[in-house]
Design a protein around this motif. Structure first.
Motif, short mmCIF file in Angstrom:
data_model
loop_
_atom_site.label_atom_id
_atom_site.label_comp_id
_atom_site.label_asym_id
_atom_site.label_seq_id
_atom_site.Cartn_x
_atom_site.Cartn_y
_atom_site.Cartn_z
N ARG A 19 0.85 -1.19 0.00
CA ARG A 19 0.00 0.00 0.00
C ARG A 19 0.89 1.23 0.00
NH1 ARG A 19 -3.66 2.66 4.76
NH2 ARG A 19 -5.42 3.38 3.49
N LEU A 20 0.78 2.01 -1.06
CA LEU A 20 1.52 3.25 -1.17
C LEU A 20 0.67 4.40 -0.62
CD1 LEU A 20 3.02 2.94 -4.76
CD2 LEU A 20 3.90 2.03 -2.60
N SER A 21 1.35 5.35 -0.02
CA SER A 21 0.70 6.56 0.47
C SER A 21 1.38 7.78 -0.11
CB SER A 21 0.76 6.64 2.00
OG SER A 21 0.10 5.55 2.60
N CYS A 22 0.62 8.84 -0.29
CA CYS A 22 1.16 10.11 -0.77
C CYS A 22 0.55 11.21 0.08
CB CYS A 22 0.84 10.31 -2.24
SG CYS A 22 1.27 11.94 -2.88
N ALA A 23 1.40 11.82 0.90
CA ALA A 23 0.94 12.91 1.76
C ALA A 23 1.19 14.24 1.06
CB ALA A 23 1.70 12.87 3.08
N ALA A 24 0.16 15.07 1.01
CA ALA A 24 0.24 16.34 0.31
C ALA A 24 0.17 17.50 1.29
CB ALA A 24 -0.90 16.46 -0.69
N LYS A 87 2.85 -8.37 -9.66
CA LYS A 87 3.59 -9.14 -10.65
C LYS A 87 4.98 -8.52 -10.83
CE LYS A 87 -0.72 -9.82 -13.26
NZ LYS A 87 -1.38 -9.62 -14.58
N PRO A 88 5.93 -9.32 -11.29
CA PRO A 88 7.28 -8.75 -11.53
C PRO A 88 7.24 -7.54 -12.46
CG PRO A 88 7.39 -11.12 -11.55
CD PRO A 88 5.94 -10.78 -11.46
N GLU A 89 6.33 -7.52 -13.41
CA GLU A 89 6.25 -6.39 -14.33
C GLU A 89 5.69 -5.12 -13.68
OE1 GLU A 89 5.03 -9.48 -14.77
OE2 GLU A 89 3.11 -9.45 -15.86
N ASP A 90 5.26 -5.20 -12.43
CA ASP A 90 4.85 -4.01 -11.70
C ASP A 90 6.05 -3.30 -11.08
OD1 ASP A 90 2.01 -5.87 -10.53
OD2 ASP A 90 2.03 -4.33 -12.10
N THR A 91 7.22 -3.90 -11.16
CA THR A 91 8.43 -3.30 -10.61
C THR A 91 8.70 -1.96 -11.29
OG1 THR A 91 9.42 -5.42 -10.03
CG2 THR A 91 10.92 -3.56 -10.35
N ALA A 92 8.84 -0.91 -10.48
CA ALA A 92 9.03 0.44 -11.01
C ALA A 92 9.18 1.41 -9.84
CB ALA A 92 7.85 0.86 -11.88
N VAL A 93 9.55 2.63 -10.18
CA VAL A 93 9.43 3.73 -9.22
C VAL A 93 8.03 4.31 -9.41
CG1 VAL A 93 10.28 5.97 -8.48
CG2 VAL A 93 11.89 4.21 -9.28
N TYR A 94 7.30 4.42 -8.32
CA TYR A 94 5.93 4.92 -8.35
C TYR A 94 5.92 6.38 -7.88
CZ TYR A 94 4.01 0.36 -9.42
OH TYR A 94 3.71 -0.82 -10.05
N TYR A 95 5.25 7.21 -8.69
CA TYR A 95 5.18 8.64 -8.41
C TYR A 95 3.75 9.08 -8.17
CZ TYR A 95 9.90 8.81 -10.42
OH TYR A 95 11.22 8.61 -10.69
N CYS A 96 3.59 9.94 -7.20
CA CYS A 96 2.31 10.60 -6.94
C CYS A 96 2.32 11.93 -7.69
CB CYS A 96 2.18 10.82 -5.44
SG CYS A 96 0.73 11.72 -4.91
N GLY A 115 5.76 13.95 -6.63
CA GLY A 115 6.58 13.52 -5.52
C GLY A 115 7.92 13.02 -6.00
N GLN A 116 8.74 12.59 -5.06
CA GLN A 116 10.10 12.14 -5.40
C GLN A 116 10.13 10.69 -5.85
OE1 GLN A 116 8.88 12.14 -2.38
NE2 GLN A 116 9.50 10.16 -1.51
N GLY A 117 9.03 9.96 -5.62
CA GLY A 117 8.95 8.57 -6.05
C GLY A 117 9.31 7.59 -4.94
N THR A 118 8.73 6.40 -5.04
CA THR A 118 9.05 5.32 -4.11
C THR A 118 9.21 4.03 -4.91
OG1 THR A 118 8.35 4.19 -2.07
CG2 THR A 118 6.60 4.80 -3.62
#
Length: 124
Positions: A19-24, A87-96, A115-118
């Protein structure tokens, strides 16, 4: 000025969840279109999911539909991305990303704040 800070990334096995979170920051969060994008090594940044100001309208990339859920809590100035059946293909840096004006939700050029990415890494 809007500042976005992502958290929640990590390493997970295929089939797992994160679960990713993005605080604004700022008082305009409730008026912002919010979205998640991701960028894998050697690939362009791509749209993942978007949610409108009220949280009632959500859009997803076909590749994540049925597995990922975007949500927001305007009282906490936070947007979330629940990722299941990874899935392995979901591997990435995730940005808000945030937009203060009506936007073509899947177009990254419409978003003025990032954001800076996670990092999310899914092992097989």
């Amino acid at each position: 000025q809007v500042q976005l800070v992502e958290s929640g990334g990590g390493l997970v096995q295929a089939g797992g969840s994160l679960r990713l979170s993005c605080a604004a920051s700022g008082r305009t969060f409730s008026s912002q279109l919010m979205a998640w994008f991701r960028q894998a090594p050697g690939k362009e940044r791509e749209f993942v999911a978007a949610i409108n100001r009220s949280g009632l309208i959500k859009n997803y990339a076909d590749s994540v539909k049925g597995r990922f859920t975007i949500s927001r809590d305007n009282a906490k100035n936070t947007v979330y991305l629940q990722m299941n059946s990874l899935k392995p293909e979901d591997t990435a840096v995730y940005y808000c990303a945030a937009s203060l004006r009506p936007a073509i939700y899947y177009n990254l050029n419409e978003y003025g704040y990032w954001g800076q990415g996670t990092q999310v890494t899914v092992s097989s």
